[in-house]
Design an enzyme around this catalytic site. Structure first.
Site, mmCIF file in Angstrom:
data_model
loop_
_atom_site.group_PDB
_atom_site.id
_atom_site.type_symbol
_atom_site.label_atom_id
_atom_site.label_comp_id
_atom_site.label_asym_id
_atom_site.label_seq_id
_atom_site.Cartn_x
_atom_site.Cartn_y
_atom_site.Cartn_z
ATOM 1 C CG HIS A 51 -1.896 1.009 1.383
ATOM 2 N ND1 HIS A 51 -1.618 2.296 1.788
ATOM 3 C CD2 HIS A 51 -3.227 0.967 1.156
ATOM 4 C CE1 HIS A 51 -2.740 2.987 1.798
ATOM 5 N NE2 HIS A 51 -3.729 2.215 1.416
ATOM 6 C CG ASP A 78 0.525 -2.162 6.321
ATOM 7 O OD1 ASP A 78 -0.390 -2.208 7.169
ATOM 8 O OD2 ASP A 78 0.431 -1.560 5.235
ATOM 9 C CD GLN A 133 -7.022 -4.256 4.405
ATOM 10 O OE1 GLN A 133 -7.954 -4.896 4.892
ATOM 11 N NE2 GLN A 133 -7.201 -3.046 3.900
ATOM 12 C CE LYS A 166 -7.302 0.028 6.287
ATOM 13 N NZ LYS A 166 -8.096 0.504 5.168
ATOM 14 C CB CYS A 201 -3.772 3.251 -1.572
ATOM 15 S SG CYS A 201 -4.940 4.563 -1.269
HETATM 16 N N1 C6P Z 1 -6.360 0.518 2.767
HETATM 17 C C1 C6P Z 1 -8.203 0.090 1.268
HETATM 18 O O1 C6P Z 1 -9.305 0.348 0.782
HETATM 19 P P1 C6P Z 1 -5.068 4.036 6.899
HETATM 20 O O2 C6P Z 1 -5.590 4.850 5.778
HETATM 21 O O3 C6P Z 1 -3.830 4.634 7.512
HETATM 22 O O4 C6P Z 1 -6.098 3.634 7.898
HETATM 23 O O5 C6P Z 1 -4.622 2.632 6.251
HETATM 24 C C2 C6P Z 1 -3.617 2.618 5.282
HETATM 25 C C3 C6P Z 1 -3.381 1.227 4.830
HETATM 26 C C4 C6P Z 1 -2.137 0.660 5.061
HETATM 27 N N2 C6P Z 1 -1.876 -0.614 4.712
HETATM 28 C C5 C6P Z 1 -2.788 -1.388 4.119
HETATM 29 C C6 C6P Z 1 -2.452 -2.796 3.774
HETATM 30 C C7 C6P Z 1 -4.066 -0.859 3.849
HETATM 31 O O6 C6P Z 1 -4.985 -1.633 3.269
HETATM 32 C C8 C6P Z 1 -4.360 0.489 4.192
HETATM 33 C C9 C6P Z 1 -5.690 1.090 3.855
HETATM 34 C C10 C6P Z 1 -7.691 0.920 2.410
HETATM 35 O O7 C6P Z 1 -7.539 -0.867 0.876
HETATM 36 C C11 C6P Z 1 -7.814 2.384 2.120
HETATM 37 S S1 C6P Z 1 -6.718 2.905 0.820
#
Ligand code: C6P
Length: 432
Positions: free
Chosen positions: A145, A222, A225, A248, A389
């Protein structure tokens, strides 16, 4: 403080819980805990299939926020009056439960942040600027991401460091033989996603971490997910830094976590500076508060953290092993149903449901994913369309964009069936 609870184990007494039958989640019952799932979009029942972007929130989380604002709204760590002490105790209690949820050895190693993005930036700015120098190698992957790419790009540009990338197979697995070669470059850091938000690939974190450590590298994972969808035990994984977002995992926006080993956090300089993160301040110099507050400058998002505590309680009540089993079964069902009933559709990511999380990316040959998502919206089905992203990953797959359905504890086979029906309608429209 030592945590004693085990992540991924099921709450005692949960057998009597109507949300669990024969050891499995009953999503149809769980849905009743999520008020938004009883609403409509365009006059039809909402079919929410975008939980990877953000999950819906159970009543327990909504009530935790409401309870704080109605009952004991006050700043934390400052007041010596009743409601401030209650706010501090709820905030710190939530931290302890969030830390226990990922089996952190100590709750002071859990820094409350706004989201995974902030957590990675914290590590890149604080640990990265103190430890990465000219010519140093940082290993990332093609799956990442943007949140786990751009902070390292900025650091590498500033320090003259080098970024290397583990490539993927066409199915979306990391090419481990190339990783082994990259480790020979003696990287300082290996940073990769636990579960891909776009393809769903579940990476072998413990194995890759052991290899990185043998090569002298630290490991950042990270978990944005992963923590919402499967049991995560940072001690068993052996990683050095682990990050996740609360929104999430059924929690509020503005909540999230950075876990890191205490020695690392103690050696790292502060990220943001101001109130609460200091021990003493004179006009020209300051000393730092102890962990975790050294990394929590200013008034934190108190209600969000309290809400995330409630989300963690909710997930613990369901049992993360059951959450994982439910989503794995749903992905297997979705992959089969879509492939069988939607002719010509392209499905991406690992074919083995045991090695992928709850996301299903796809493309129809006749329509752009944005058009697909818009037409699905008309029948109440929410999916995400675009690059999610992960622009470099889409480039690697030679795809301008994809549509993506993603699941959570409340997702059902009926949701998948509604998606399939919606996709067949889209095909009819484009073929007519
Ligand atoms: N992915 C998706 O629709 P934030 O925005 O900081 O809460 O999460 C960022 C982020 C970082 N790593 C991974 C693996 C992610 O999936 C995400 C966020 C969302 O897939 C929004 S782009």
């Amino acid at each position: 403080m030592t945590m004693t609870s085990e992540p991924g184990t099921d709450a005692p007494g949960s057998a009597a819980d109507p949300r669990i039958r024969d050891g499995r989640l009953v999503a149809e019952v769980i849905r009743a805990d999520f008020p938004i799932l009883g609403t409509t979009a365009h006059g039809v029942p909402l079919v929410y299939l975008d939980s990877a972007a953000t999950s819906q929130k159970p009543l327990a989380v909504i009530e935790a926020l409401d309870g704080y604002y109605r009952g004991y709204n006050a700043n934390v760590h400052r007041g010596i009056y009743d409601i401030s002490e209650r706010a501090t105790s709820a905030y710190e209690g939530a931290r302890a439960r969030i830390a226990a949820f990922i089996n952190a050895p100590e709750s002071r190693e859990l820094i409350n942040v706004r989201n995974a993005t902030e957590a990675i930036n914290l590590v890149a700015w604080s640990w990265g600027r103190a430890n990465i120098g000219e010519g140093d190698v940082i290993v990332l992957t093609e799956l990442e991401h943007h949140a786990n790419l751009v902070p390292w790009q900025l650091l590498a540009a500033e320090k003259g460091a080098r970024l290397e990338f583990i490539p993927i197979t066409d199915e979306g697995y990391l090419r481990q033989e190339v990783y082994a070669e990259l480790l020979k470059l003696k990287p300082k850091l290996v940073a990769f996603t636990h579960v891909s938000n776009t393809l769903g690939t579940i990476n072998p974190v413990a194995e890759m971490t052991a290899q990185a450590h043998a090569a002298g590298a630290l490991v950042l994972v990270d978990g944005a997910q992963a923590v919402p969808h499967l049991p995560v035990d940072v001690q068993a994984l052996g990683v050095d830094f682990y990050v996740f977002s609360g929104h999430k995992m059924l929690g509020p926006t503005g909540s999230g976590g950075l876990w890191a080993r205490r020695e690392l956090l103690e050696a790292m300089p502060p990220f943001m500076a101001g109130g609460d993160m200091i021990r003493t301040v004179t006009l020209r110099a300051s000393t730092w508060n102890e962990l975790p507050w050294k990394f929590e400058a200013g008034t934190p998002d108190i209600s969000a953290t309290i809400g995330l505590g409630a989300a963690v309680d909710y997930l613990t009540g369901l049992g993360m092993a059951r959450v994982r089993a439910h989503e794995q079964e749903l992905v297997a069902y979705a992959l089969e149903a879509i492939a069988e009933k939607v002719p010509g559709i392209s499905l991406y990511g690992p074919r083995d449901a045991a090695r992928r999380g709850g996301v299903v990316p796809f493309n129809l040959p006749e329509a752009h994913p944005h058009d697909v998502a818009q037409l699905l919206d008309r029948v109440g089905v929410c999916v995400r369309a675009g690059h999610h992203c992960t622009m470099p990953l889409h480039e690697r797959l030679n795809l301008p964009a994809t549509a993506r359905a993603s699941f959570s504890v409340y997702s059902t086979r009926q949701d998948v069936d509604a998606l399939v029906d919606g996709l067949r309608d889209v095909q009819r429209i484009f073929r007519s």
